[in-house]
Structures are given as structure tokens and as C-alpha cells.
Design a protein around this motif. Sequence first.
Motif, PDB file in Angstrom:
ATOM      1  N   PRO A 113       8.600  -5.518  -8.012  1.00 35.32           N
ATOM      2  CA  PRO A 113       9.979  -5.164  -7.656  1.00 35.32           C
ATOM      3  C   PRO A 113      10.213  -3.660  -7.758  1.00 35.32           C
ATOM      4  O   PRO A 113       9.784  -3.034  -8.712  1.00 35.32           O
ATOM      5  CB  PRO A 113      10.802  -5.909  -8.703  1.00 35.32           C
ATOM      6  N   ARG A 114      10.888  -3.092  -6.770  1.00 38.56           N
ATOM      7  CA  ARG A 114      11.242  -1.673  -6.836  1.00 38.56           C
ATOM      8  C   ARG A 114      12.339  -1.440  -7.863  1.00 38.56           C
ATOM      9  O   ARG A 114      12.468  -0.347  -8.395  1.00 38.56           O
ATOM     10  CB  ARG A 114      11.719  -1.180  -5.452  1.00 38.56           C
ATOM     11  N   SER A 115      13.156  -2.492  -8.121  1.00 38.46           N
ATOM     12  CA  SER A 115      14.172  -2.399  -9.165  1.00 38.46           C
ATOM     13  C   SER A 115      14.275  -3.770  -9.838  1.00 38.46           C
ATOM     14  O   SER A 115      13.816  -4.777  -9.270  1.00 38.46           O
ATOM     15  CB  SER A 115      15.523  -2.027  -8.555  1.00 38.46           C
ATOM     16  N   ALA A 135       0.812  -1.223   0.000  1.00 36.29           N
ATOM     17  CA  ALA A 135       0.000   0.000   0.000  1.00 36.29           C
ATOM     18  C   ALA A 135       0.843   1.270   0.000  1.00 36.29           C
ATOM     19  O   ALA A 135       0.291   2.370   0.008  1.00 36.29           O
ATOM     20  CB  ALA A 135      -0.938  -0.010   1.223  1.00 36.29           C
ATOM     21  N   THR A 136       2.171   1.134  -0.006  1.00 36.76           N
ATOM     22  CA  THR A 136       3.042   2.316  -0.071  1.00 36.76           C
ATOM     23  C   THR A 136       3.670   2.481  -1.459  1.00 36.76           C
ATOM     24  O   THR A 136       4.525   3.343  -1.660  1.00 36.76           O
ATOM     25  CB  THR A 136       4.162   2.247   0.993  1.00 36.76           C
ATOM     26  N   GLY A 137       3.262   1.673  -2.427  1.00 38.20           N
ATOM     27  CA  GLY A 137       3.783   1.794  -3.786  1.00 38.20           C
ATOM     28  C   GLY A 137       2.940   2.768  -4.600  1.00 38.20           C
ATOM     29  O   GLY A 137       1.996   3.394  -4.088  1.00 38.20           O
ATOM     30  N   GLY A 138       3.284   2.892  -5.886  1.00 36.80           N
ATOM     31  CA  GLY A 138       2.584   3.846  -6.742  1.00 36.80           C
ATOM     32  C   GLY A 138       1.096   3.536  -6.858  1.00 36.80           C
ATOM     33  O   GLY A 138       0.246   4.394  -6.574  1.00 36.80           O
ATOM     34  N   ILE A 139       0.761   2.323  -7.259  1.00 32.72           N
ATOM     35  CA  ILE A 139      -0.661   1.946  -7.329  1.00 32.72           C
ATOM     36  C   ILE A 139      -1.217   1.785  -5.915  1.00 32.72           C
ATOM     37  O   ILE A 139      -2.343   2.176  -5.621  1.00 32.72           O
ATOM     38  CB  ILE A 139      -0.849   0.641  -8.131  1.00 32.72           C
ATOM     39  N   GLY A 140      -0.399   1.223  -5.024  1.00 30.24           N
ATOM     40  CA  GLY A 140      -0.856   0.943  -3.664  1.00 30.24           C
ATOM     41  C   GLY A 140      -1.353   2.185  -2.934  1.00 30.24           C
ATOM     42  O   GLY A 140      -2.372   2.136  -2.236  1.00 30.24           O
ATOM     43  N   SER A 167      -3.289   5.233 -16.033  1.00 27.01           N
ATOM     44  CA  SER A 167      -2.818   5.850 -14.784  1.00 27.01           C
ATOM     45  C   SER A 167      -2.921   4.848 -13.634  1.00 27.01           C
ATOM     46  O   SER A 167      -3.799   3.969 -13.621  1.00 27.01           O
ATOM     47  CB  SER A 167      -3.614   7.113 -14.462  1.00 27.01           C
ATOM     48  N   ARG A 168      -2.019   5.023 -12.693  1.00 26.88           N
ATOM     49  CA  ARG A 168      -2.048   4.163 -11.494  1.00 26.88           C
ATOM     50  C   ARG A 168      -3.387   4.310 -10.779  1.00 26.88           C
ATOM     51  O   ARG A 168      -3.921   3.350 -10.228  1.00 26.88           O
ATOM     52  CB  ARG A 168      -0.879   4.529 -10.569  1.00 26.88           C
ATOM     53  N   ALA A 169      -3.932   5.523 -10.800  1.00 26.68           N
ATOM     54  CA  ALA A 169      -5.218   5.770 -10.132  1.00 26.68           C
ATOM     55  C   ALA A 169      -6.330   4.956 -10.799  1.00 26.68           C
ATOM     56  O   ALA A 169      -7.214   4.419 -10.116  1.00 26.68           O
ATOM     57  CB  ALA A 169      -5.542   7.259 -10.177  1.00 26.68           C
ATOM     58  N   ALA A 219       5.573  -6.264   7.109  1.00 25.65           N
ATOM     59  CA  ALA A 219       6.125  -7.536   6.603  1.00 25.65           C
ATOM     60  C   ALA A 219       6.925  -7.287   5.338  1.00 25.65           C
ATOM     61  O   ALA A 219       6.494  -6.542   4.453  1.00 25.65           O
ATOM     62  CB  ALA A 219       4.992  -8.517   6.307  1.00 25.65           C
ATOM     63  N   ASP A 220       8.093  -7.918   5.273  1.00 23.19           N
ATOM     64  CA  ASP A 220       8.852  -7.968   4.024  1.00 23.19           C
ATOM     65  C   ASP A 220       8.482  -9.285   3.363  1.00 23.19           C
ATOM     66  O   ASP A 220       8.737 -10.365   3.917  1.00 23.19           O
ATOM     67  CB  ASP A 220      10.361  -7.905   4.318  1.00 23.19           C
ATOM     68  N   LEU A 221       7.887  -9.209   2.186  1.00 19.93           N
ATOM     69  CA  LEU A 221       7.354 -10.427   1.563  1.00 19.93           C
ATOM     70  C   LEU A 221       8.445 -11.326   0.987  1.00 19.93           C
ATOM     71  O   LEU A 221       8.167 -12.430   0.532  1.00 19.93           O
ATOM     72  CB  LEU A 221       6.329 -10.062   0.500  1.00 19.93           C
ATOM     73  N   ALA A 222       9.690 -10.874   1.029  1.00 19.51           N
ATOM     74  CA  ALA A 222      10.786 -11.751   0.614  1.00 19.51           C
ATOM     75  C   ALA A 222      11.013 -12.840   1.655  1.00 19.51           C
ATOM     76  O   ALA A 222      11.556 -13.899   1.340  1.00 19.51           O
ATOM     77  CB  ALA A 222      12.059 -10.939   0.416  1.00 19.51           C
ATOM     78  N   VAL A 278       2.690  -3.669   4.738  1.00 17.64           N
ATOM     79  CA  VAL A 278       3.756  -2.875   4.119  1.00 17.64           C
ATOM     80  C   VAL A 278       5.083  -3.155   4.806  1.00 17.64           C
ATOM     81  O   VAL A 278       5.128  -3.656   5.928  1.00 17.64           O
ATOM     82  CB  VAL A 278       3.445  -1.358   4.226  1.00 17.64           C
ATOM     83  N   ARG A 279       6.170  -2.748   4.117  1.00 13.00           N
ATOM     84  CA  ARG A 279       7.480  -2.907   4.747  1.00 13.00           C
ATOM     85  C   ARG A 279       7.724  -1.820   5.775  1.00 13.00           C
ATOM     86  O   ARG A 279       8.395  -2.048   6.777  1.00 13.00           O
ATOM     87  CB  ARG A 279       8.573  -2.850   3.672  1.00 13.00           C
ATOM     88  N   ASN A 280       7.201  -0.611   5.508  1.00 10.13           N
ATOM     89  CA  ASN A 280       7.442   0.508   6.406  1.00 10.13           C
ATOM     90  C   ASN A 280       6.158   1.302   6.641  1.00 10.13           C
ATOM     91  O   ASN A 280       5.781   2.143   5.816  1.00 10.13           O
ATOM     92  CB  ASN A 280       8.520   1.412   5.791  1.00 10.13           C
TER      93      ASN A 280
END
Length: 221
Positions: free
Chosen positions: A72-74, A8-13, A195-197, A46-49, A31-33
Motif C-alpha cells: 500500500p502507498r498509504s 516496478a515503480t515502487g521503492g524496492i521495485g 536497504s531497498r537495494a 494494471a491496477d491490482l485493486a 505497473v499502474r503508470n
Amino acid sequence: MKLTIFAATGGIGRQLLEQAVAAGHDVTAVVRNPQRLSRQVRAVTADLAAADPALLESAVAGADAVLSCLGPRSASQAGIASRGTRAIVEAMQATGVRRIVVVSAAPISTVASPGRPRPPRHDPGDGFLMRNLLAPLTKAAFRKPYADLALMEDVLRDSGLDWTVLRPPRLTDKPLTGTYRTAYGHNLRRGLLVSRADVADLMLRVLDQPQTIKQAIGIAN
Ligand SMILES: NC(=O)c1ccc[n+]([C@@H]2O[C@H](COP(=O)([O-])OP(=O)(O)OC[C@H]3O[C@@H](n4cnc5c(N)ncnc54)[C@H](OP(=O)(O)O)[C@@H]3O)[C@@H](O)[C@H]2O)c1
């Protein structure tokens, strides 16, 4: 509805979280943070890795639906979409939660995976330029992330859950239109952007549409 949103902290999230709260849904965000959350909602870190299965089970238990914007962020983190989605699916299976909506990508309709070794060579929605130039170029450039997303789709197809996969083309940060095009099982002609929205909007919309269960849906502005 009671919704659990992953990433939920990503672009679409972030868009999805805003829209879900504005629509009055009861949201749990995984979320991770949690400090990066734009809204005060129940948060599970949670880190899903390498997530603790019991923690993920507590995050999804009792949800009417799970929504995942994980990716993936990268490029070097490719692998997280399939691994993380597998962990989410296992948590849902353990707790009896059935409905899940995830974000994949438009080219995945023609990407081979262990569960779908011979996908169609061309997506029926893609026009001449996309088939012969853009799709081959992007698939070469994003080989690993796309293999990861194709595997993620395998995980969902094998899950026995009520899944829906959204396959957007290139994402933008333009505002919500709500007037995007969709297609079951294929991409949209000249659908190069969305758009992500708008992707977030469709993630919520399909929850009321049983006909979207076990479907991959193309979306484009
Ligand atoms: N970019 C495009 O044009 C495009 C086009 C079609 C499809 N897609 C797909 O759409 C996905 C979502 O797009 P986006 O713009 O929202 O991506 P994004 O902003 O990069 O968001 C990715 C999300 O995944 C989370 N994540 C990554 N690794 C994680 C881990 N190990 N544990 C938990 N969460 C993790 C990130 O968490 P943090 O916030 O903690 O980093 C972030 O919330 C992409 O990842 C891609 O697969 C992208």
C-alpha cells in the motif's frame, strides 16, 4: 531469465528493475503508470485493486519467475497486498507459472491470520527490546497493513506455487551492499534496517536457490 515484476515503480521495485535489467534478464513490468518506469521494458498497465485476469495472465505467461514488490502507498490502501497477490497467484495458476518471490515485513512472523491463527508470540530472532517494546509498538501502529501482509502470506502458502517471502525490517534508500544477513523462518538479531537495494538483490538471488522455496526469509543489514 524471463521475469515479470509487479510494482516496478515502487521503492524496492525500481531497484529490482534496475538490477534485473543490468543482470541481463528479460523483464516484463506490471505497473499502474508505465510513464514512471525508469527503464524501457515491456510494460503491462494494471491496477491490482481491480485487474483484468486475462491481462495478468498475458503478463505472467511464459515467465520463469514472478517478483512482486506490491504494497500500500498509504495505510488507507491496506488490503492491496493480499488482494493483488491473490490476483497474481490466480494468473500464475492459470498459466502454469510456478515461481514467485514477494516482499512482506519482519513483524509478520508473529501476526495472526486466518491461515495461521496462532503464530509464535515472539520471533526467535528478536532480542529483548524488539520483543517487548519495538515489535508491540509497530504492530499497534501498522495493524491494518500487517494484517494485509499476513493474509498475503496465507494466499501464497495455500497457492501450491513455489513461493518465497522476504521479511525485511525498516527499509532505507541506502546503496546496495550485497552483504546483508539472512535467516530462514525468523528475523535477525539487532536487524533494524535494510536497504531497498539489498532486498531487491535478495529477490533475484533466491531465484537460483531452490532451498528458498516455501520459505519466509528474514533479511537485515
Ligand atoms: N516502508 C518500510 O519500512 C517497510 C518495511 C518492511 C516491509 N515493507 C513492505 O515493503 C513493501 C514495498 O516497499 P516499498 O518501499 O517498495 O513500497 P512503495 O514504494 O510504497 O511501493 C509500493 C508499490 O506497490 C504498488 N501498488 C500499490 N497499490 C497498487 C495497486 N492498486 N495496483 C498496482 N500497484 C500498486 C505501487 O505502485 P505505484 O508506483 O503506481 O504507486 C508501488 O509500486 C511495502 O509496501 C511494505 O508492505 C515496508
